[in-house]
Design an enzyme around this catalytic site. Structure first.
Site, PDB file in Angstrom:
ATOM      1  N   GLU A   1      36.161 -34.007  34.548  1.00 28.27           N
ATOM      2  CA  GLU A   1      37.282 -34.242  35.441  1.00 28.27           C
ATOM      3  C   GLU A   1      37.166 -35.196  36.487  1.00 28.27           C
ATOM      4  OE1 GLU A   1      40.228 -32.506  34.964  1.00 28.27           O
ATOM      5  OE2 GLU A   1      39.283 -31.402  33.221  1.00 28.27           O
TER       6      GLU A   1
ATOM      7  N   SER B   1      31.262  28.236  43.200  1.00 31.78           N
ATOM      8  CA  SER B   1      30.861  27.278  42.152  1.00 31.78           C
ATOM      9  C   SER B   1      30.112  26.287  42.897  1.00 31.78           C
ATOM     10  CB  SER B   1      32.148  26.671  41.743  1.00 31.78           C
ATOM     11  OG  SER B   1      32.993  27.601  41.044  1.00 31.78           O
TER      12      SER B   1
END
Length: 371
Positions: free
Chosen positions: A90, A351
């Site tokens: 490029e 839990s």
């Protein structure tokens, strides 16, 4: 008396020269202010938020606000092979010109005048960045704006920063922009891991992003890729053995979905850091993938007991880093709440205590982990 007149004349000339110089500088300043007003430079790029693992690899990504896959490539991520190929193809004088290459401009002008049409261009990488930031129809007035913005880019950014901008904005067809997004979505790997063949492949697609689609036009892409590899061979840009291997390397690539590893974790972080392009984590990709597979398999054996989901959090005891985060056994399981983050879900006090009680019982040999 003669000496006095000569001195007086010299002083007068000096004053006129100084005044003239000041006027020229002032006019140039006014011209720059005028041009800056009419052709402003605003670098405002929106990137796709990406979540990275501890090794820097992308484990999850989201579309940018403008619905593009545009993952931010940082300067240190630029593949040396890719960088060299891009510059040779490029703009080989990128590090030497001020944003505009006057020699290339003159040559292109002469060639186009002789041919009576546009046969060659002279866009530098900096000019291409200006065009990508401000996409416009290719006309002479717009080209002049592009030239001025290229000069402004060079004044405000380093060469490496400009090259990084280019690699972040270059188009690859559809809604994919930038080297990083192309590497992840086409080759399923980070830019640093690209081979020479893959790197050159990504340099040729931006020239024709709509017609050179990976996965659809692979044979045509290979033809373009190899043409440039032969050019690099003539330039002796890379070792002959590496170029030969690259020419013979098949293009096994296709458009894939963005990675979606640890989706609950990724959504949580993306919501927590909405304006951050790269969210770095301590997640260990290998551990995360292993935990996900084990949980999915184990959950399958528990279906007979009507247990339909599972969540796992793995923390490194020494560093306190989260190395695996599994919100559910299957994120896509809508029927059993797969998108619910089990790691953060509210639980009853009983839990909450269970893992601690079980761990203590395991230590004392009262129970075993066996079901």
């Amino acid at each position: 008396m003669i000496t006095f007149n000569r001195s007086y004349q010299s002083c007068t000339k000096f004053k006129k020269t100084t005044v003239g110089g000041v006027l020229i500088v002032a006019l140039l300043g006014l011209l720059l202010v005028f041009l800056n007003f009419w052709f402003p430079l605003r670098v405002q790029i929106t990137y796709s938020p990406v979540i990275t693992a501890s090794d820097g690899s992308v484990i999850n990504a989201f579309l940018s606000p403008d619905d593009k896959w545009r993952m931010q490539l940082q300067t240190h991520e630029i593949n040396p092979l890719l960088k060299k190929a891009i510059l040779l193809k490029e703009d080989r004088y990128f590090y030497y010109h001020p944003g505009v290459n006057p020699v290339a401009l003159s040559r292109a002008l002469v060639n186009n005048v002789i041919a009576g049409k546009t046969t060659s261009g002279a866009s530098t990488i900096t000019m291409q960045v200006a065009r990508l930031l401000y996409p416009r129809q290719r006309t002479i007035p717009n080209k002049l704006k592009e030239l001025f913005r290229a000069l402004k880019l060079e004044l405000n950014y380093s060469k490496d920063e400009i090259l990084t901008l280019y690699l972040n904005l270059v188009p690859f067809g559809g809604n994919i922009e930038g080297i990083k997004a192309a590497s992840v979505l086409y080759f399923q790997q980070s830019p640093q891991e690209l081979s020479l063949a893959q790197a050159v492949t990504l340099t040729v697609i931006p020239n024709k992003p709509s017609s050179l689609r990976i996965g659809m036009k692979n044979d045509r892409i290979v033809s373009f890729r190899n043409k440039w590899l032969w050019y690099f061979a003539k330039q002796k840009a890379f070792p002959a053995k590496e170029i030969a291997d690259a020419i013979n390397e098949p293009l096994v690539a296709y458009r894939s979905e963005a990675p979606q590893i640890a989706p609950h974790f990724a959504y949580r972080l993306q919501k927590q850091f909405p304006n951050q392009a790269i969210i770095q984590t301590n997640l260990n990709r290998a551990i995360q993938e292993k935990v996900a597979q084990l949980a999915y398999n184990y959950q399958g054996t528990l279906r007979a007991r009507n247990i339909r989901n599972a969540s796992v959090l793995v923390i490194n005891n020494q560093t306190k880093a989260v190395e695996a985060y599994l919100g559910s056994a299957d994120f896509s399981d809508h029927e059993h709440g797969g998108q619910v983050d089990g790691v953060r879900a509210n639980r009853s006090p009983g839990s909450t205590l269970k893992p601690l009680l079980y761990a203590l019982a395991f230590d004392k040999g009262l129970i075993t982990p066996a079901p």
